[in-house]
Scaffold this motif. Structure first.
Motif, mmCIF file in Angstrom:
data_model
loop_
_atom_site.group_PDB
_atom_site.id
_atom_site.type_symbol
_atom_site.label_atom_id
_atom_site.label_comp_id
_atom_site.label_asym_id
_atom_site.label_seq_id
_atom_site.Cartn_x
_atom_site.Cartn_y
_atom_site.Cartn_z
ATOM 1 N N TYR A 135 50.561 87.814 33.593
ATOM 2 C CA TYR A 135 50.682 87.755 32.129
ATOM 3 C C TYR A 135 50.038 89.027 31.578
ATOM 4 C CZ TYR A 135 50.936 85.508 27.499
ATOM 5 O OH TYR A 135 51.239 85.181 26.200
ATOM 6 N N ILE A 136 50.855 89.905 31.046
ATOM 7 C CA ILE A 136 50.376 91.196 30.538
ATOM 8 C C ILE A 136 50.197 91.115 29.022
ATOM 9 C CG2 ILE A 136 50.931 93.645 30.252
ATOM 10 C CD1 ILE A 136 52.411 93.481 32.922
ATOM 11 N N TYR A 137 49.008 91.431 28.589
ATOM 12 C CA TYR A 137 48.735 91.579 27.161
ATOM 13 C C TYR A 137 48.950 93.053 26.833
ATOM 14 C CZ TYR A 137 45.745 92.261 23.019
ATOM 15 O OH TYR A 137 45.247 92.636 21.788
ATOM 16 N N ARG A 138 50.071 93.352 26.193
ATOM 17 C CA ARG A 138 50.447 94.733 25.898
ATOM 18 C C ARG A 138 50.236 95.001 24.411
ATOM 19 N NH1 ARG A 138 56.196 95.756 27.638
ATOM 20 N NH2 ARG A 138 56.813 95.337 25.498
ATOM 21 N N ILE A 139 49.373 95.927 24.112
ATOM 22 C CA ILE A 139 49.012 96.238 22.735
ATOM 23 C C ILE A 139 49.939 97.325 22.229
ATOM 24 C CG2 ILE A 139 47.136 96.985 21.222
ATOM 25 C CD1 ILE A 139 45.261 96.051 23.630
ATOM 26 N N GLU A 140 50.832 96.977 21.332
ATOM 27 C CA GLU A 140 51.835 97.916 20.833
ATOM 28 C C GLU A 140 51.274 98.652 19.614
ATOM 29 O OE1 GLU A 140 55.569 95.831 20.454
ATOM 30 O OE2 GLU A 140 55.739 95.625 22.635
ATOM 31 N N ASP A 141 50.539 99.718 19.914
ATOM 32 C CA ASP A 141 49.792 100.432 18.869
ATOM 33 C C ASP A 141 50.283 101.866 18.708
ATOM 34 O OD1 ASP A 141 48.882 101.268 21.333
ATOM 35 O OD2 ASP A 141 46.766 101.361 20.756
ATOM 36 N N THR A 142 51.608 102.061 18.712
ATOM 37 C CA THR A 142 52.137 103.422 18.578
ATOM 38 C C THR A 142 52.602 103.728 17.154
ATOM 39 O OG1 THR A 142 54.331 102.701 19.296
ATOM 40 C CG2 THR A 142 52.823 103.515 20.988
ATOM 41 N N ARG A 146 49.997 101.206 11.127
ATOM 42 C CA ARG A 146 49.864 99.747 11.208
ATOM 43 C C ARG A 146 48.739 99.318 12.140
ATOM 44 N NH1 ARG A 146 54.849 96.903 13.096
ATOM 45 N NH2 ARG A 146 53.718 95.101 12.271
ATOM 46 N N VAL A 147 47.825 100.216 12.423
ATOM 47 C CA VAL A 147 46.734 99.890 13.334
ATOM 48 C C VAL A 147 45.450 99.658 12.540
ATOM 49 C CG1 VAL A 147 45.252 100.739 15.185
ATOM 50 C CG2 VAL A 147 47.722 101.134 15.293
ATOM 51 N N VAL A 170 47.313 96.329 28.626
ATOM 52 C CA VAL A 170 47.945 97.646 28.561
ATOM 53 C C VAL A 170 47.953 98.114 27.118
ATOM 54 C CG1 VAL A 170 50.084 98.935 28.889
ATOM 55 C CG2 VAL A 170 49.399 97.213 30.578
ATOM 56 N N TYR A 171 47.440 99.319 26.890
ATOM 57 C CA TYR A 171 47.491 99.942 25.562
ATOM 58 C C TYR A 171 48.647 100.937 25.560
ATOM 59 C CZ TYR A 171 42.719 98.231 24.717
ATOM 60 O OH TYR A 171 41.595 97.446 24.540
ATOM 61 N N GLN A 172 49.605 100.748 24.677
ATOM 62 C CA GLN A 172 50.717 101.698 24.624
ATOM 63 C C GLN A 172 50.255 103.079 24.187
ATOM 64 O OE1 GLN A 172 53.999 99.957 22.331
ATOM 65 N NE2 GLN A 172 54.948 99.380 24.266
ATOM 66 N N SER A 173 49.203 103.153 23.403
ATOM 67 C CA SER A 173 48.708 104.466 22.978
ATOM 68 C C SER A 173 48.185 105.282 24.159
ATOM 69 C CB SER A 173 47.609 104.308 21.918
ATOM 70 O OG SER A 173 46.546 103.507 22.405
ATOM 71 N N ASP A 174 47.891 104.623 25.277
ATOM 72 C CA ASP A 174 47.471 105.333 26.490
ATOM 73 C C ASP A 174 48.660 105.845 27.291
ATOM 74 O OD1 ASP A 174 44.814 104.845 25.951
ATOM 75 O OD2 ASP A 174 44.676 103.090 27.262
ATOM 76 N N THR A 266 48.786 110.239 9.229
ATOM 77 C CA THR A 266 47.800 109.198 9.529
ATOM 78 C C THR A 266 47.219 109.437 10.913
ATOM 79 O OG1 THR A 266 49.099 107.597 8.231
ATOM 80 C CG2 THR A 266 47.413 106.704 9.714
ATOM 81 N N LEU A 267 45.894 109.428 11.021
ATOM 82 C CA LEU A 267 45.236 109.607 12.302
ATOM 83 C C LEU A 267 45.198 108.283 13.064
ATOM 84 C CD1 LEU A 267 42.192 111.867 11.292
ATOM 85 C CD2 LEU A 267 44.347 112.575 12.359
ATOM 86 N N HIS A 268 45.415 108.370 14.364
ATOM 87 C CA HIS A 268 45.328 107.188 15.216
ATOM 88 C C HIS A 268 43.878 107.014 15.654
ATOM 89 C CE1 HIS A 268 46.093 104.369 18.477
ATOM 90 N NE2 HIS A 268 47.347 104.259 18.068
ATOM 91 N N PRO A 269 43.365 105.774 15.694
ATOM 92 C CA PRO A 269 41.947 105.580 16.055
ATOM 93 C C PRO A 269 41.636 105.816 17.530
ATOM 94 C CG PRO A 269 43.037 103.457 15.751
ATOM 95 C CD PRO A 269 44.010 104.506 15.287
ATOM 96 N N ARG A 270 42.661 105.906 18.400
ATOM 97 C CA ARG A 270 42.400 106.018 19.837
ATOM 98 C C ARG A 270 42.889 107.320 20.460
ATOM 99 N NH1 ARG A 270 44.260 103.159 23.571
ATOM 100 N NH2 ARG A 270 42.314 102.770 24.724
ATOM 101 N N VAL A 271 43.913 107.948 19.878
ATOM 102 C CA VAL A 271 44.505 109.134 20.510
ATOM 103 C C VAL A 271 44.735 110.228 19.467
ATOM 104 C CG1 VAL A 271 45.608 107.859 22.376
ATOM 105 C CG2 VAL A 271 46.835 108.193 20.231
ATOM 106 N N ASP A 272 44.787 111.457 19.970
ATOM 107 C CA ASP A 272 45.088 112.610 19.113
ATOM 108 C C ASP A 272 46.531 113.013 19.389
ATOM 109 O OD1 ASP A 272 45.108 114.819 17.543
ATOM 110 O OD2 ASP A 272 43.870 116.063 18.889
#
Length: 558
Positions: A135-142, A146-147, A170-174, A266-272
């Motif tokens: 069971y994968i918890y995939r965080i769709e944060d691209t 909306r983050v 899994v973080y999609q931003s990664d 808009t800046l993303h909180p995890r990636v540049d």
């Protein structure tokens, strides 16, 4: 015939009392009777005249005596209760699942989970428990717009509260570099192109079933544009990667849908980053790479399923099995994340756990248990028919869980103080839980003064004080002792009400979705902070705090 009516009322009153381990309200019993015996609708007035006496008889019985009496006079009603409990709620089988499944729950981190999200997370979890697998918890944060950074942790907490068994996170931003690689490959295959048309112009061409000029560019020209999306040649809104589909597809939403765009406002909180995939592109890539075997989602995603199949087809991948369930409308609570955000920022709501909201943390604060949410959602299943979420069903399942662990206490809303003349001082002994001697008795000392609900003063004559004696109202603040006979109270059709001696009462505020109810409660109820109790003739509440001699509670349900 009057005897027959009384018998029918008694049957349904007993059924309700046994089912809910509490004496029902008159309206609930009469409603059930009229639903099963429509021929009695013309005699509703007679039902109302008899019902209080019937309820008094039921209240005088112990829980065991109620069950015995129900079996004796209405075995069919007793049997129907057990049949309902035994009804199968097993989910339908999944195709090609015997060797295990890989499934995912993939929310956008824009806020905590609400009841709508719970459906997908619980159904996936149920199937993984059934078949085994991941069971994968995939965080769709691209989508940086909306983050909500706090939502990353809130969603994980909500899943833990629900008891969801996550295998991987899994973080999609990664995974942006992965999406960039597959976007380049798709352009090289001729399955995608970089469109620089203005959005409104492209929409006009799409509606007219005409290709935009960018569609005919060579892969080499598109790859140059693709590089320019990263080097600052284009800014937000000037370049979009589109997937080639049929330009005359019957569904305009399918025609050359967007796959990747620039976001530099808009800046993303995890990636540049400045280039981000849109949902249909990243989802298709990840569903393949992460090995999804089955995808369960709402039928509002049917068009997305069709879009994503184009990407699978271009790369020659086998798509997962898709199952789409019907819409589930949920009345009475706020579910829109943007509306909740705005309401919290404006001070309309106290936070994400404000009980007027539909978040899981709001339900938890009310005293709704995760087991009840899981059971209610699993029972709904994955049918394609649109449904309305049943609060009554959720409350019934929650009641089954919390009833036996919830002590009984008196709560007096909108209290009116009375001086009772001619009554002997005595100690009323009331069980903390009917039929459970081990929990002991609450002892309420009556010495002449008491508090009763102001609503019971309206047109009141004789009143039966529960577990005490009868009184007769003589004035706005006075009453007189009217004996201890329960039979006299029944004959007078006297209501049986909760009450409190002032010295045993503490202020109590109950927060409900409709507003605040002020009153007084037994002080002992304040010892159950974080747990539920039942205020007799009122309902279940969760004690939230007991500070400075005052209780704050949240209404759970009746």
């Amino acid at each position: 015939m009057d005897g027959d009516i009384r018998r029918i009322l008694e049957e349904y009153a007993l059924q309700n009392a046994v089912k809910h381990a509490n004496v029902p309200r008159a309206g609930a019993v009469i409603g059930a009777v009229l639903g099963s015996h429509p021929e009695l609708r013309s005699r509703a007035k007679e039902l109302n005249e008899i019902i209080q006496s019937v309820l008094a008889d039921v209240e005088a019985l112990t829980p065991k005596e109620r069950e015995t009496r129900l079996l004796a006079i209405a075995p069919d009603l007793a049997a129907s209760m057990h049949q309902k409990k035994e009804r199968s709620t097993e989910l339908p089988s999944l195709p090609d699942a015997d060797c295990g499944v890989v499934m995912r729950f993939a929310p956008n981190p824009s806020g905590p989970l609400h009841l709508g999200h719970a459906r997908a997370s619980i159904l996936n979890d149920a199937y993984i428990r059934r078949y085994g697998g991941k069971y994968i918890y995939r965080i769709e944060d691209t989508d940086p717009k909306r983050v909500d950074p706090e939502a990353y942790e809130m969603v994980r907490d909500d899943l833990e509260w629900l008891g969801i068994g996550i295998s991987d996170i899994v973080y999609q931003s990664d995974r942006l570099d992965i999406y960039y690689t597959y976007a380049r490959q798709l352009i090289e295959l001729g399955g995608a192109y970089v469109c620089t048309c203005e959005a409104e112009r492209f929409r006009e061409l799409k509606i007219a079933k005409k290709a935009c000029p960018c569609r005919t560019l060579t892969p080499e020209e598109n790859l140059l544009r693709y590089e320019q999306m990263f080097n600052g040649t284009f800014i937000e809104g000037q370049a979009t990667i589109r997937i080639k589909t049929e330009i005359d597809h019957p569904d305009p939403a399918i025609r050359d849908f967007s796959a990747m765009r620039i976001v530099n406002s808009t800046l993303h909180p995890r990636v540049d980053a400045t280039v981000y995939p849109l949902m249909n592109f990243s989802v298709a890539i990840d569903d393949h790479l992460l090995g999804m075997t089955h995808v369960i989602r709402g039928k509002d995603h049917i068009a997305n399923t069709r879009r994503q199949r184009y990407i699978f087809d271009y790369f020659g991948w086998k798509p997962p099995h898709y199952l789409h369930y019907g819409r589930m409308s949920i009345e009475g609570l706020v579910l829109s994340t943007s509306s909740m955000h705005q309401g919290i920022s404006e001070g309309i709501y106290s936070g994400w756990d404000d009980i007027r909201l539909g978040t899981l943390r709001a339900l938890a604060r009310r005293g709704i248990r995760p087991e009840a949410v899981r059971a209610a959602i699993t029972e709904i299943g994955i049918g394609e028919t649109d449904i309305s979420f049943s609060w009554d069903n959720l409350f019934a399942k929650n009641r089954d869980i919390i009833d036996k662990e919830s002590n009984r206490y008196f709560f007096v809303p909108e209290p009116r103080s009375l001086r009772v003349e001619g009554a002997p001082d005595q100690i009323a002994e009331a069980p903390r839980y009917p039929g459970d001697e081990e929990r002991g008795l609450r002892k309420l000392h009556f010495t002449g003064d008491l508090l009763i609900p102001a609503s019971e003063m309206k047109d009141a004559g004789m009143i039966r004080l529960k577990d005490l004696f009868n009184i007769r109202i003589t004035g706005e603040r006075t009453a007189e002792f009217a004996g201890e006979s329960l039979a006299d109270a029944r004959a007078a059709k006297a209501p049986i009400i909760q009450w409190l001696p002032p010295e045993a009462a503490v202020p109590c505020r109950i927060l409900t979705p409709e507003g605040v109810i002020e009153g007084y409660a037994e002080a002992e109820a304040g010892e159950f902070v974080g747990r539920t109790v039942q205020f007799e003739r009122f309902g279940f509440v969760r004690i939230d705090s007991f500070e400075k001699g005052s209780i704050t509670a949240y209404f759970t349900h009746r």
